[in-house]
Design an enzyme around this catalytic site. Sequence first.
Site, PDB file in Angstrom:
ATOM      1  N   GLU B 281       0.794  -1.049   0.119  1.00 55.96           N
ATOM      2  CA  GLU B 281       0.119   0.060  -0.073  1.00 55.96           C
ATOM      3  C   GLU B 281       0.780   1.142   0.065  1.00 55.96           C
ATOM      4  O   GLU B 281       0.517   2.328  -0.632  1.00 55.96           O
ATOM      5  CB  GLU B 281      -1.153  -0.034   1.247  1.00 55.96           C
ATOM      6  CG  GLU B 281      -2.092   0.867   0.980  1.00 55.96           C
ATOM      7  CD  GLU B 281      -3.360   0.286   1.943  1.00 55.96           C
ATOM      8  OE1 GLU B 281      -3.882  -0.622   1.720  1.00 55.96           O
ATOM      9  OE2 GLU B 281      -3.696   0.979   2.968  1.00 55.96           O
ATOM     10  N   CYS B 301      -8.570  -2.672   3.591  1.00 55.43           N
ATOM     11  CA  CYS B 301      -8.503  -3.775   4.337  1.00 55.43           C
ATOM     12  C   CYS B 301      -9.848  -4.141   4.839  1.00 55.43           C
ATOM     13  O   CYS B 301     -10.094  -5.154   5.398  1.00 55.43           O
ATOM     14  CB  CYS B 301      -7.664  -3.209   5.697  1.00 55.43           C
ATOM     15  SG  CYS B 301      -6.167  -2.558   5.505  1.00 55.43           S
ATOM     16  N   SER B 321      -7.343   1.307  -2.524  1.00 53.33           N
ATOM     17  CA  SER B 321      -6.061   0.329  -2.682  1.00 53.33           C
ATOM     18  C   SER B 321      -6.424  -0.781  -3.593  1.00 53.33           C
ATOM     19  O   SER B 321      -7.259  -1.420  -3.280  1.00 53.33           O
ATOM     20  CB  SER B 321      -5.365   0.489  -1.485  1.00 53.33           C
ATOM     21  OG  SER B 321      -4.404  -0.628  -1.535  1.00 53.33           O
ATOM     22  N   LYS B 356     -15.803 -10.456   7.121  1.00 50.31           N
ATOM     23  CA  LYS B 356     -14.970 -11.145   6.743  1.00 50.31           C
ATOM     24  C   LYS B 356     -15.513 -12.639   5.749  1.00 50.31           C
ATOM     25  O   LYS B 356     -14.808 -12.894   5.362  1.00 50.31           O
ATOM     26  CB  LYS B 356     -13.825 -11.474   7.786  1.00 50.31           C
ATOM     27  CG  LYS B 356     -12.744 -10.146   7.927  1.00 50.31           C
ATOM     28  CD  LYS B 356     -11.849 -10.284   7.083  1.00 50.31           C
ATOM     29  CE  LYS B 356     -11.108  -8.806   7.400  1.00 50.31           C
ATOM     30  NZ  LYS B 356     -10.290  -8.413   6.012  1.00 50.31           N
ATOM     31  N   GLU B 364     -13.397 -13.136  -6.390  1.00 50.31           N
ATOM     32  CA  GLU B 364     -12.313 -12.461  -6.393  1.00 50.31           C
ATOM     33  C   GLU B 364     -11.136 -12.965  -5.687  1.00 50.31           C
ATOM     34  O   GLU B 364      -9.958 -12.988  -5.964  1.00 50.31           O
ATOM     35  CB  GLU B 364     -12.089 -11.083  -6.184  1.00 50.31           C
ATOM     36  CG  GLU B 364     -12.683  -9.937  -6.895  1.00 50.31           C
ATOM     37  CD  GLU B 364     -14.107  -9.607  -6.247  1.00 50.31           C
ATOM     38  OE1 GLU B 364     -14.936 -10.344  -5.462  1.00 50.31           O
ATOM     39  OE2 GLU B 364     -14.812  -8.737  -6.520  1.00 50.31           O
ATOM     40  N   CYS B 500     -11.175  -2.379  14.312  1.00 49.75           N
ATOM     41  CA  CYS B 500     -11.433  -3.743  14.409  1.00 49.75           C
ATOM     42  C   CYS B 500     -11.559  -4.453  15.835  1.00 49.75           C
ATOM     43  O   CYS B 500     -12.179  -5.349  16.040  1.00 49.75           O
ATOM     44  CB  CYS B 500     -10.222  -4.665  13.734  1.00 49.75           C
ATOM     45  SG  CYS B 500     -10.056  -4.419  12.018  1.00 49.75           S
TER      46      CYS B 500
END
Lengths: 161, 562, 624
Positions: B281, B301, B321, B356, B364, B500
Site C-alpha cells: 500500500e 483492508c 487501494s 470477513k 475475486e 477492528c
Amino acid sequence: MHENFDFSVTDRILADHKCAQQLIIAILQDIQEHYRYLPREVFPYLAEKLDMSEARIYSVATFYENFSLEPKGKYVIKICDGTACHVRHSLPILERFRQELGLSENKHTTDDLNFTVETVSCLGACGLAPVIMVNDDVYSAMTPEKASELIKKLKEELANA
Amino acid sequence: MANKEFITVDGIPVPIEGEANLLEVIRKAGIKLPTFCYHSELSVYGACRMCMVENEWGGLDAACSTPPRAGMKIKTNTERLRRYRRNILELIIANHCNDCTTCKNNLRCKLQDLAMRYNIDGVRFPNTSGNARPKDESSDSISMDPSKCILCGDCVRVCHEVQNVGAIDFAFRGSKMSISTAFGKPLAESPCVGCGQCVAICPTGALVVKNHITPVWKAVDNPELKTTVQIAPAVRVAVGKELGVRDGENVMGKIVAALRLMGFDEVYDTSLSADLTVMEESAEFLERLEKGENLPLITSCCPGWIKYCENKHPELLSNVSSCKSPMQMFAALLKDRAKKNGEKMFHVAIMPCTAKKSEATREEFATDGCPDVDAVITTNGLIRMIKESGIMFDDLEPEAVDMPFGTISGAGVIFGVTGGVTEAVLRRVAATKTRAALLSVANKGQRGMEGIKEFDLEYGEKTLRIAVVSGLANAEKVIKRVKSGEHFDFIEVMACPGGCINGAGQPYIMHEERCERVKGLYEADRLLSVRCSDDNPVISELYENVIGDRAHELLHVHYKKK
Amino acid sequence: MLKSRSELSALREEYAKAYAAQSRRLIVCAGTGCVAGGSMKIYDRLKELLRERGLSVAVELEVDPHGDVIDLKKSGCHGFCEIGPLLRVDPEGWLYTKVQLSDCEEIIEKTIIGGEHIDRLAYKCGCNTYKKHDDIPFYKNQTHIVLDQCGTINADSIREYIAVGGYSALEKALFEMSPEAITDEIKKSNLRGRGGGGFPAGRKWEQVRRQNVEQKYVVCNGDEGDPGAFMDGSIMGGDPHRMIEGMIIAGIATGASVGYIYVRAEYPLAVERLRTAITQAEELGILGDNILGTEFSFKLNISRGAGAFVCGEGSALTASIEGKRGFPRVKPPRTTEHGLFDKPTVLNNVETFANVPLIISKGADWYLGIGTEGSPGTKAFALTGNIVNTGLIEVPMGTTLREIIFDIGGGMRDGAEFKAVQIGGPSGACLTAEHLDLPLDFDTLKKVGAMIGSGGLVVMDDKTCMVEVARFFMNFTQNESCGKCVPCREGTKRMLEILERIVAGEGRDGDIELLEELADTIVNTALCGLGKSAPNPIISTIKNFREEYEAHIYEKRCPAGACQKLKKIYIDPELCKGCSKCARQCPVDAISGKIKEPFEIDLSKCIRCGSCLDACPFKAIKEA
C-alpha cells in the site's frame, strides 16, 4: 435497475417536490395517485434520487394505511367501519361486497383488477351511516341489498366502457 | 464547580455532572436500570419502557429520556415499578420465540437475563412469535430470526445512524411491525455490508453471526487435510472476560496454544500479512503521489467498507487501494504454497469481523473455484470452540506461531485499531526510524477513538492531507467532502467504530472497554523488537523467495463496478 | 395585492355592501354528507334551471351585479347531515331538507319565482313543521360561534369571508397589537386546546414566543382520526379562512413565519377548500411576504396525512410532516421547544385556531362570558349513535349531556332507553345515566375519568353491548398503534385478544382482572398520550358495566343481546310465510328454503349479523 419501467412520471413528481426528502410522503401520494398503488420499481429509484435508503422509504410506505404496494382495482370500495357506521350494521355490507366479488379479509382485490374492497375507520359522514365510498363518490344509508345492486351497476359500467 | 447539583436516587444523593438523562445519573448511584433500547452511542428511542422510575409525586418517567434536574427525588425500585417491568417483560416474552437452549445467543441474551432478574415464572398470553416472518439465512455474515425480535430498534438505529447503511428498517406498524429490508428481500440482496454492528447490539438472538464452526471441526478431524489458521491482530486483546482473562490483555500466545491443542497443524498471525499490506500500500501510495492520480488513496483492508463503497460510491473504487486485505493476502500465500507442495489444505481465519465471512466467499478471492479462506471464525466463535474443547484457557502456557511466517512487526499488530493502518504506512515511509522518529509518527493525529481524525503531514516538499475514519456514517461525511472537491491524499476507513477491536465478531463491549483493547494492542506493538513492516526480515524473505514478480497475482485485487 | 390596512378596509366595505345587497341567496350544503346525498348535482341542476329561465346567477360575490341576480352558493357543512341534502333560502332563512334532484324545478318555480315556501321540503318533527333554519330545535338549542359561518357563507369565497368581517382580527393583531399583547389576550381568554387535553393555548404561544430562535413554526392539527368525529373536517371545509386567520395571528404572536396544516387523508374536500383559500389569501397579500405591507411574512403549507390515527399526536404529526414514520417521540423536550424540524412550534388543532380571530376581535372578556369559568368558550361535538338527530353541533362549555342528547339530539331513537355515551373517541370513556347532568367541560370530565378528546359523542341505547363497544374501540386502537413502545404495541394486542374471546363466549375467570392489570400498565408506562389513553374505554366500561363482562364470561350471555357469537337466530316456522326476503338480505347465504314454505338458517354459515331480523315482514325470525 428496472430498464423497462418508465420513470418519467416519477421524475415529474420528484421535480414537483424539488427532490426533497422531507416530502417523501407527498411524493408517494402522488405516485400512488397515478398508478393507483406504489410500484416496486420506484423504490430503488426514489432511494437514489432522494439519497434515502430503500428500506426507509419502504418503512414509511408501510406505516401509513393509505399506501398500497399491491395494484388496486379500478373501483376502490371503502366501507366505513367508524363508530357510527359500526353501530348501524356496516359489517353485513362489507360481507356482502366480499361475497359478491369473491374477496376476503386477506384478499382485497379481484384478480381482474376491477375491484378492491377495504374498510376505513371513518369517512366523516356519520350522519348518513352506514356509508361507503367508491373511488371519490360517497354512498349513504347502505344495506347489503344496495351493495349487490351497486356491484351490478359497476360491472355494467365496466362492460360498457 | 463549587456547588454541585444533586438528585436523590433511592435516598442517595448523586451529583449531576453533565449527564443528558436520568439513566446515566442513576448508573452512577450503582444502580443498573433495566433497558433494551437505550445505548449511549445511539439516539434516544424511549420505547421499551423498562427504565421507568417513580418521581416524588408518584408519576413515572422513562429515565432514558428525562433530563436530570437538581433536587429530583427518584425511586428506582418500587412495588409498582417491579410490577410494570414484569408485565412488560411478560408481554415481550409472549411474542418471543422461547427456544432458549438452542438459541445461538443463549446465556448472552438480555431478555433472558432480565426475565431471570424479574422472576418471570409464567406467561399468561398465548405465544404469537410463530406469526413472524421466517428466518433469513441468505447473508454469509448474519442470520436474522424475526421470531426472536423484540422490536427495540437498536439494529435499525445502528445501521442508519452509525453506519449509514440503512439495509434494515421498521416495516408496517403496531402489532404487525417488524424489522425488515425493503420489501422483506433477503439480507444478501440488500445493501447490508455485513459489518454486524446490528448483531453486536441486538439484545436477543434475533440477529446473530453466521456460525462456521462445524466445517472447521470436520477439517481438523480429517487426517488428510492440513489445517492452517491465521489470527487477526484485534482478536488477541478481546477474548477477555469470557475466558477468564482481563479484556485488553494480549493473550496471543494462549490462543496459539489453544489452537494447537484443538488440532490445527499450523498457526499464524495475520499481523505478518498486514506487514505485506503496508509494503504494497505504501508503494502504491507513493506511486500515486508521484503521478498525482487516483488521490486520495483509500484503504482496502476493511470488507465492510469495500461493500459500502461498491454499493454507494462505485465511482470511487479506483481510489481504493488495490491491495487485498491482510487476511486474503495470507490466504493467497498459504494456498499458493500448498498448491506448489501438492498439499490439501483447509485454511481458517480467526477474525474480529463478521464481514470477513462474506469477503472470504467473494469470487475475486478464489483460486480454481476454491476460496482461499475456507472458513472464517469470529472471536466469539473461537471462544466457543475453546469452551467446546474443554480447554482451561487460563492455565495454558503461551506458545509462538509457526515459522516460516513467525516474525511480525508492531506495525502489523496495530492494524486492529482505527488509525493503525495509517500509522503503519507512516512508519514505512518515514525517512528515519529512530525511536524518536517513531514516537513523533505516533503523535501525528491518527491515534484516538474519535470517528473522524484529520491532519496534515509534511512529506518531503509536500504537505499531505490525511483522514482516518471509523464508522461508515463518518466515512460518508468524509466521502461527501471528497466528492464536493476537498482534497485528501490518504484516507483510512474502518467500518466499525474504533476499528477492528470493536468488530462485531468480538464480545460486545462499551466505550471504556474498547479503550482497554486499544491499550492492549499499542502495548503489544511497543513490546515487539520490530516496529516497522520494512524491518521485518520475513517480509524481505517473502519478497525474495515466494512473491517475486507475482505481487500482482498474490497480493492485489481489482473490485469492479457492478 | 393589498399593500396596506386601508386597502383591506376599503375592500371589506365594498364586499360588505355587495353582500348586503344580495336579494336572493340559495345556499346548497356542500359538506361531505350532503355531497354524498347528491347536493352538487342539485347545485348544478339549479344553476342550469336558473339559466334556462333567463335569470342571472352569481356563484361568487359580485361587487357590481348587473340587474337582479340570484346568488347560488356552496357552503360548508350545516351540521344536520341526517336530513340532507340541505338547501337554505335567504333572505327568509328557510331550510329545505332531503332535497332531491327532482325537487329543483319546483324550487325554482315556486320559491325563486313565486316567493312561496314549499311545505313538504321543510323539516318536520312530530306534528310540527319548521320553516326556518333557526327555529329547528336541533339548531335552536345550540350556540354557534366557531361554526357560525359554516353553512351561511360561501366556503370557496374569500370575498364573502371578508364581507362578513373576516380578517379584521388579523388587521387588529397586525396593526394595533404587539406579539406580547396578542399572546396575553389569548392567555387571558383561557382558550384551551380543543384537540383533547385542554392545555391552555396562550401558554404554548408564550413558550414559543419567548424563545429567541430564528425559525419557528405554527402547525395546525387537522388529523381528526377519531372514528365518529368530523368537526375539524367541517370547519376546514366550511369556513377555511377563519382557521387560516387564526394561524396567521399565531404566527404574528410567536414570531413564526411558516405554517403547516396537517389534514387527514380522508378529507379530500377540506384539502381542496383549504388550497383554494390559501391561494385566494396569497393573491390578496394576506398570506405570503410582507402581509398587508408590513414586515410580517407568513407562508402556509398543506400536508396531507396518509392514514395513521397516531399522527393526531403532536410529535407523531410533526414527524409525519418531516416525511418520517409517524412515531411519537419521548418528551421532554416539548413541541414548543423542539417541534417541527426540531424548532419551536405552536401546535393547536383546527377548532382552537378557529376561535382565535373571535377572541382577538371581540376581546378575551367577551370570550370569558361564554362557557364555564375553567373552560370558557364553546365546543363542537359530533353527535352520533342511536339518537334521533345526529350531526355536527356546537354548544357552550358546561352544557350537560342531557341537554345535548335530549334537547338537541331529540332523545333516543325508536324510543329506546339511554344507556351510555362514549365521549372522546377511542381515547375517551363511557359516561352513563348518572353523568347525564354533568356539565361538559375539561375539568369536570377529567374528574370522572373521561375527556372531551376530539369531541366525538356516540350515544348508545340499551341494545348496545358495552363489552362489544370496548372491543370495537380496542380493535381500533390496536390497529392504529404505531408499534413503537412495548406496552401499547403488545398490551393492546393482548387486551383485544381477551376482549375478543369474551364476546365470543370464551371468556375465562380472571379475564377482567387481567384486563385491569394490563390497562394499568399501559396507562402508566406507554410512551405517548394515545397509548396512555388507549385502555380508557375498557377501564370505564369495566367500572360502569362490570356485570355485563361477568355475564359474558360466567354465563356466556350478552345482556344487551348484541354479541353475535352469543346469539342464536332461528326462524319460527309458524310465522314464516316463505317469502325469501330474509334469504335475499343474508350476506352469507345462510338462509335457504322453498318459496311459501318455512325457511331455515344454517347456523354454521350464519354470522349473526341480524340483517334477516330487520328484513322479515312477519317477525318470524327470532333471537334466543
